[in-house]
Design an enzyme around this catalytic site. Sequence first.
Site, PDB file in Angstrom:
ATOM      1  N   GLU A 152      30.132  78.748   5.813  1.00  0.00           N
ATOM      2  CA  GLU A 152      31.625  77.644   5.917  1.00  0.00           C
ATOM      3  C   GLU A 152      31.936  77.370   4.338  1.00  0.00           C
ATOM      4  O   GLU A 152      31.055  77.356   3.594  1.00  0.00           O
ATOM      5  CB  GLU A 152      30.780  76.006   6.338  1.00  0.00           C
ATOM      6  CG  GLU A 152      32.546  75.528   7.196  1.00  0.00           C
ATOM      7  CD  GLU A 152      32.171  74.470   7.602  1.00  0.00           C
ATOM      8  OE1 GLU A 152      33.477  73.577   8.247  1.00  0.00           O
ATOM      9  OE2 GLU A 152      31.187  73.681   7.472  1.00  0.00           O
ATOM     10  N   SER A 164      29.177  68.562   7.142  1.00  0.00           N
ATOM     11  CA  SER A 164      29.746  69.633   8.430  1.00  0.00           C
ATOM     12  C   SER A 164      28.153  70.717   8.417  1.00  0.00           C
ATOM     13  O   SER A 164      27.748  70.994   9.816  1.00  0.00           O
ATOM     14  CB  SER A 164      30.482  70.473   8.266  1.00  0.00           C
ATOM     15  OG  SER A 164      30.721  71.180   6.761  1.00  0.00           O
ATOM     16  N   GLN A 215      37.339  79.614  -3.552  1.00  0.00           N
ATOM     17  CA  GLN A 215      37.225  80.836  -1.629  1.00  0.00           C
ATOM     18  C   GLN A 215      38.204  81.401  -2.473  1.00  0.00           C
ATOM     19  O   GLN A 215      38.180  83.083  -1.646  1.00  0.00           O
ATOM     20  CB  GLN A 215      37.920  79.991  -0.910  1.00  0.00           C
ATOM     21  CG  GLN A 215      38.388  79.278  -1.031  1.00  0.00           C
ATOM     22  CD  GLN A 215      39.698  78.990   0.565  1.00  0.00           C
ATOM     23  OE1 GLN A 215      39.171  77.224   0.490  1.00  0.00           O
ATOM     24  NE2 GLN A 215      39.953  79.432   1.562  1.00  0.00           N
ATOM     25  N   HIS A 222      42.483  74.148   1.438  1.00  0.00           N
ATOM     26  CA  HIS A 222      43.805  74.710   2.414  1.00  0.00           C
ATOM     27  C   HIS A 222      44.561  74.687   2.250  1.00  0.00           C
ATOM     28  O   HIS A 222      46.090  74.883   3.003  1.00  0.00           O
ATOM     29  CB  HIS A 222      43.967  72.737   3.148  1.00  0.00           C
ATOM     30  CG  HIS A 222      42.668  72.447   3.511  1.00  0.00           C
ATOM     31  ND1 HIS A 222      41.600  73.047   3.721  1.00  0.00           N
ATOM     32  CD2 HIS A 222      42.597  71.272   3.165  1.00  0.00           C
ATOM     33  CE1 HIS A 222      40.494  71.591   4.132  1.00  0.00           C
ATOM     34  NE2 HIS A 222      40.899  70.817   4.520  1.00  0.00           N
ATOM     35  N   GLU A 251      39.982  76.388   9.560  1.00  0.00           N
ATOM     36  CA  GLU A 251      40.817  75.169   9.560  1.00  0.00           C
ATOM     37  C   GLU A 251      42.663  74.561   9.421  1.00  0.00           C
ATOM     38  O   GLU A 251      42.489  74.943   8.146  1.00  0.00           O
ATOM     39  CB  GLU A 251      39.761  74.251   9.298  1.00  0.00           C
ATOM     40  CG  GLU A 251      38.516  74.695  11.031  1.00  0.00           C
ATOM     41  CD  GLU A 251      38.261  73.481  10.591  1.00  0.00           C
ATOM     42  OE1 GLU A 251      36.418  73.416  11.117  1.00  0.00           O
ATOM     43  OE2 GLU A 251      37.441  72.333   9.596  1.00  0.00           O
TER      44      GLU A 251
END
Length: 267
Positions: free
Chosen positions: A62, A70, A112, A138, A163
Amino acid sequence: RHVTNILSSMHPIDTSCYPASMTLGCLMMKHGTDKGFEHGFFRSYARIFRPFLGSMPLRMLEIGVANGASMNLWTRYFPNLSVLHGIGYSNFQLERKMLLKNSLVTLYKGKQQDTKFLNWILEDGGGNYDLIIDDGSHDPAHQMISFDSLFHALNPGGLYIIEDIETSYWDVEHSALYGDPFKQPLGVSGTESVVEKWKNAIDISVNGLYSGIDAPHLEHMPMIASISFEQNMIIIRKSDVSDQIFRDPGRSYIFSDRVKQYKQHKF
């Protein structure tokens, strides 16, 4: 080095949520992740994760650790979880790599969109994931960079989930999150929108056999079996042997004579 932190008190699944129909949503709420009743992702995840709740060891990555909520959730939800890797940046993580005491979790600290960093994670952690979830910055551009770097490390039949795709609709100039302005144009039909990119990819990957569109510069496209759009997320499934059999252009097919010849297409 083993580090004791927020995730060190892991225990088996809390059965107090059972047998309620919204078990996953209950767990999300109990562990304080916004995947629950903020976004309602349990509506999708309870269904699509069902095939992964088996006896086979599960490997998961993740992007986006935040406060570790999470990470706690997945260790409780998947009884067959064997490896859980998390990527975070400037949260509670102190080191580039943190091995959590008495757990299955390894946390990596980095960005990322840093492809060298992502490649290092795959080398260090072994890849071969069954599930990859991008809950990171995001930023639509970052989401595509991560996919391009990580999809090859997903096992056949595995799911790659992006997501929080609402940011692809933020088409106002200088729109930003976490201090990083997004590349425009976004919005409906915006060329920098991750939503629009994956809409176009359906013709190239999933239905490329019939559309006659080929994109040889996109190495992952032939390995995509399905692309699903659900509220605020995109789910990409990697093809397995059965998918590859039925997508073989040389396979006998009732309308074989109508299947177009492949041609170049920009994505």
